[in-house]
Structures are given as C-alpha cells and as structure tokens.
Design a protein around this motif. Sequence first.
Motif, short mmCIF file in Angstrom:
data_model
loop_
_atom_site.label_atom_id
_atom_site.label_comp_id
_atom_site.label_asym_id
_atom_site.label_seq_id
_atom_site.Cartn_x
_atom_site.Cartn_y
_atom_site.Cartn_z
N ASP A 294 17.50 -7.97 -30.94
CA ASP A 294 16.47 -9.00 -30.85
C ASP A 294 17.11 -10.33 -31.21
OD1 ASP A 294 13.88 -10.26 -30.81
OD2 ASP A 294 14.02 -10.25 -33.01
N PRO A 295 17.11 -11.32 -30.31
CA PRO A 295 17.85 -12.55 -30.58
C PRO A 295 17.29 -13.37 -31.74
CG PRO A 295 16.52 -12.74 -28.57
CD PRO A 295 16.48 -11.31 -28.99
N LEU A 296 16.01 -13.24 -32.04
CA LEU A 296 15.41 -14.05 -33.10
C LEU A 296 15.75 -13.51 -34.48
CD1 LEU A 296 13.54 -16.34 -34.05
CD2 LEU A 296 11.62 -14.73 -33.83
N THR A 297 15.60 -12.21 -34.69
CA THR A 297 15.76 -11.63 -36.02
C THR A 297 17.10 -10.94 -36.23
OG1 THR A 297 14.77 -9.54 -35.32
CG2 THR A 297 13.27 -11.25 -36.13
N GLU A 298 17.86 -10.74 -35.14
CA GLU A 298 19.13 -10.01 -35.19
C GLU A 298 18.93 -8.53 -35.51
OE1 GLU A 298 22.22 -11.12 -34.35
OE2 GLU A 298 21.15 -12.91 -33.70
#
Length: 555
Positions: free
Chosen positions: A132-136
């Motif tokens: 997930d690019p936002l939360t890693e």
Amino acid sequence: MDRARRVVDDAMIFASLSLLAWPALFGEAVGVDGGVLTYVPPIATVFFLGVGVMLLATRWPLLQYAPVASAVIMAGFWHFRHGTVSPALTWLIIAISAIILLRQFLGARTNESLMRDLSRQRAILARQAFRDPLTELGNRTMFIDHATDALADADDTMTAIILVDLDGFKEINDTYGHATGDALLRTTAERLNANVRANDTVSRLGGDEFVVLLPRLTDDQIADAVANRILRDLAQPLVVGETVLTIKASAGIALTRGSGTAVDAVMREADLALYQAKAEGKGVARRFDPAQFAAAERRRQEEAQLHRALEQNEFEVHYQPIVDLAGEHTVGVEALVRWRHPERGLLPPASFLDLAESLGMLPHLGGWVLEEACKQAAEWQERNPGFVLNVNLSASQLGNPDLIEEVRAVLESTGLPPHLLVLELTESVALTDLVESARVLGGLKTLGVRIALDDFGTGFSSLSHLGALPVDVVKIDRSFVQAMQESSGASVAEAVLQIARTFNLAPVAEGVEDAAQASRLRALECAQAQGYHFARPMPAGDLTDLLNREAALRL
C-alpha cells in the motif's frame, strides 16, 4: 552512452560505404600504383549514401549493418580477384573492424544498463503489486498470499484473522481534510505493526479497513488479547498539526484450526464479527459467533426467497369476514396477504412482512394486494351491494409520495366505489408523524375512501390526537376483547367503545374467538366484529361460497 553509440554507428556506416565504394564506383575502374591510391571516389557520393542509410536506419535499425556486410563481401571478392589489397584498403578494413568491436562494447554496456533499468522497474512493480503506497503496509494481494500459505501450513494450530475498521473516519476526512486523514491512516499502520509479532502480517485492505493475520496460534485467547491491545493503543491521542485526534476503531475476530479452510470463508466470519462490533456501539472487539452467522445466512436466504416470491407471483390474498353482530352475517372483509412458499407451505404475514418492510418491498407488495383485493371486491358488489373491503396500509406505503395517485388509479381501473374501500393503519404508524399522517389521510379522504385506525386503544397517550386524524372507523384491539372475561375487562372494552362513539367513529371488534365474547360485544352495542369465532381468513373462492350460502339462508 546512447550518444556515443550513435556516433560509432554513423562512423561504421561511412567506413563501410567507403570500403564498398573502393573497388568500383558507378562502373569506373580503380588503380593502385606501388600502394599509392590512384583514384579516390568522390567524398560527396559516400556522404550522401551514408546520410541516406542513416535516415533509413531510424525506421529499420538492421539496415545500418547492410553496408558492413556488403563491404566485407566486396573486400573478400577484391582479394580473391587481385590476390592482394593495398595498405590503405587494409587499414580501412582494420578501422571498420575496430569500429565494430567498439560498437559491440558500447552495446554491451547499453544492454547492461538496460537490464539494470528493467530490474529496477520490475522491483518497483513488484512492490506496487504487494504494498500500500500510503502506509507501506502490505495490500490485499499480499494478505491473501500470506493467509493462504498460513492456512495451508497450520497443521494442528489455529490461524486468526482480525479485521480493524476505524470509526468515524469519513467525518475526520470531511472535517479536517484528506491530509489529516492520511496521517491518521499512517499512524494506524504504525500502531498495528507495534502490537504484533514478527511473523504476523498487517495489511491495509482499502479505505480505513485493516487486517491482521496471526498464524500458528496455540491459544485462542491470544487473538482476543491482540485485538483489544490494538484498540487500546489506537485510542491514544494523536497530534496532527495543531489538531488532537483520537483513533476509535472496532474489530472483528475469526479463528480456524488446522488447514483446509478457505481464506474467503475466514474473512467472511471476521466481517460478520466486525458488523456485530459496530452494531453494539463500536469501539469494541467481537469474535465470530456461529449462531449469528447461521442467522445472517438464514436471513440472506429469506431475502432472496422473498424477492423471488414477488417476481414469481407466490403471494395470495385471503379475506377474513367482518360480520354484523346483530344478525351475524358478512358485511365486509379484511384483505390479508399470504405467501404460498414452495417448501414451507402457506405462510402468514407475521413470518415475512417485517422482512419485506426492511427490504423496502412493502410499497410494491401492498400496491399489488390493494389492486387484487379491489378487483375481487368489485365482483362481489354485483351480488352483494354495499359490501365493504378493508385493506391495510404499512408505514412505508403511508410515506410513499405517490400513494394517493396509486389508490385513485386502482379505484378507476377496478370500478370499486370509493366509499366501500376502507384503508387501515395502526396507531403507531399514524402517530409517527401526526401532521404528515393527517395530510396524507386527508388526501385519501378526498378520493371518497374511508380510513380505519387499527389496534385502537393500545396507545392511550394518542387519544388526545385522535380528533386531528380524518378517521372513520376504529378497530378495537383483540387484547381488550380477550380481557372481557375478567371482571374489569368488560369495563375497559366499554370505555374504548365510548371513546369511539365520542369521536363519532364506527367500531369493529377484532379477535372474537367464541360466542361468549360475541354476546358481550352485542350487550355493549358494538355493531361489527371479526375473528375466528366467525371465520378464519380464506381464499376468494371460499368467501364467495360463504356469501352464496348466507344469501340462500336469507331467502
């Protein structure tokens, strides 16, 4: 690197063309005297040929190797024919060979760089596919992969899935903006990771929903402890800029032992548990309850069956007689819907109307009942003038903005006189919004129909509002009729009847089950009644037979 390779490619083309033009140019001979060149082809010719090949090579890249191949063949032919080549021609061949070697070296370096770029791109794509690019955190794809492996390798241990959903996240986004919402999601990810083991998996499924995978558990209480610890940690205040926020969340827990269980099945159980946690006020963790799942599955099946029933015309209208107590003959009927279930047989309204109401089906179903009953009542009018039809209105029907026009259309299409149609609604429905109910009922009254208040007397607090509703008939609740056997019961029923007379309303007693109750109602001067003592609800054909028998007895 690309510019150097292009320069070498161009040099290779010009050198090859020079070598190719060496033996002959446009059919002219070339001589060598003592190793000294006696004829040199015009430089312009080689230049224009080179430019032409360069331009064509931009569209067909392999064309740049054509001059090289031709030149090598020509050099071999020259050597075969003359047995020797000049030093100048030899050096030209050596130069071409050096250029080719340099081209290969540059090409290898370019290929190596290209492979590095491709590897880097593959790594980026792989990361995007599983992260997930936002939360890693891992995304849904990674979670499914890890959960599948964990369930396959569970042996005799347990696997737990915890679904975590933030409470009120949309309001935070709307109030403080998406930047604050993103910070909240990143903090949630950090706190989730801080409360699990190294071999556990935390993923973001999307939006504000997260999932935790706990593989190889030996104690089912561990899952509950982890879920509650996560919720406590999430509830700690978070400062975003100048805003102090609290992350509230709910959690649903599902456990399975051993291997063989599908990921989707465990996820569905966790989702049901999360739904239960939300229904209980949010901010709590709940474990999946098989009984709850069975009830939810049963409801889902009933919903599907109910939709199918409406599509396949499985509903029927039955009619319960309303009798004149003075002569105990039928003067009207109440239309009651029944469901002819293909497996469970004939079902009463209590077994499906609440579900139909929750699914928003009652306006459609109620409209169908009204039309069917009015058609039938219009036929009964031919031999029984003045025969009254009562049809129930649900809360959703009363709230239907098209109700008045729908009733008008049914009366016009069936030909039933409006004054012979009585529309019933309960006190609880009528008093939900007294002003709106009065408006809608007033509109129905303009059509000429009459209005009945069902279960009358059960809401004593509503009696002061009775004058505000355009009601013509009150149906005395069966509980008062049944209570007449007690010493005080008759006085209660008498009081209700007196209230009806005070408001100039026609009373109808419901739930009359024996002759004694009918007799007491006559003594109290109640004109009409209905109940099992007189007849149970019946199909239209049976009621027609009943009317014919009563008509024969009156002759």
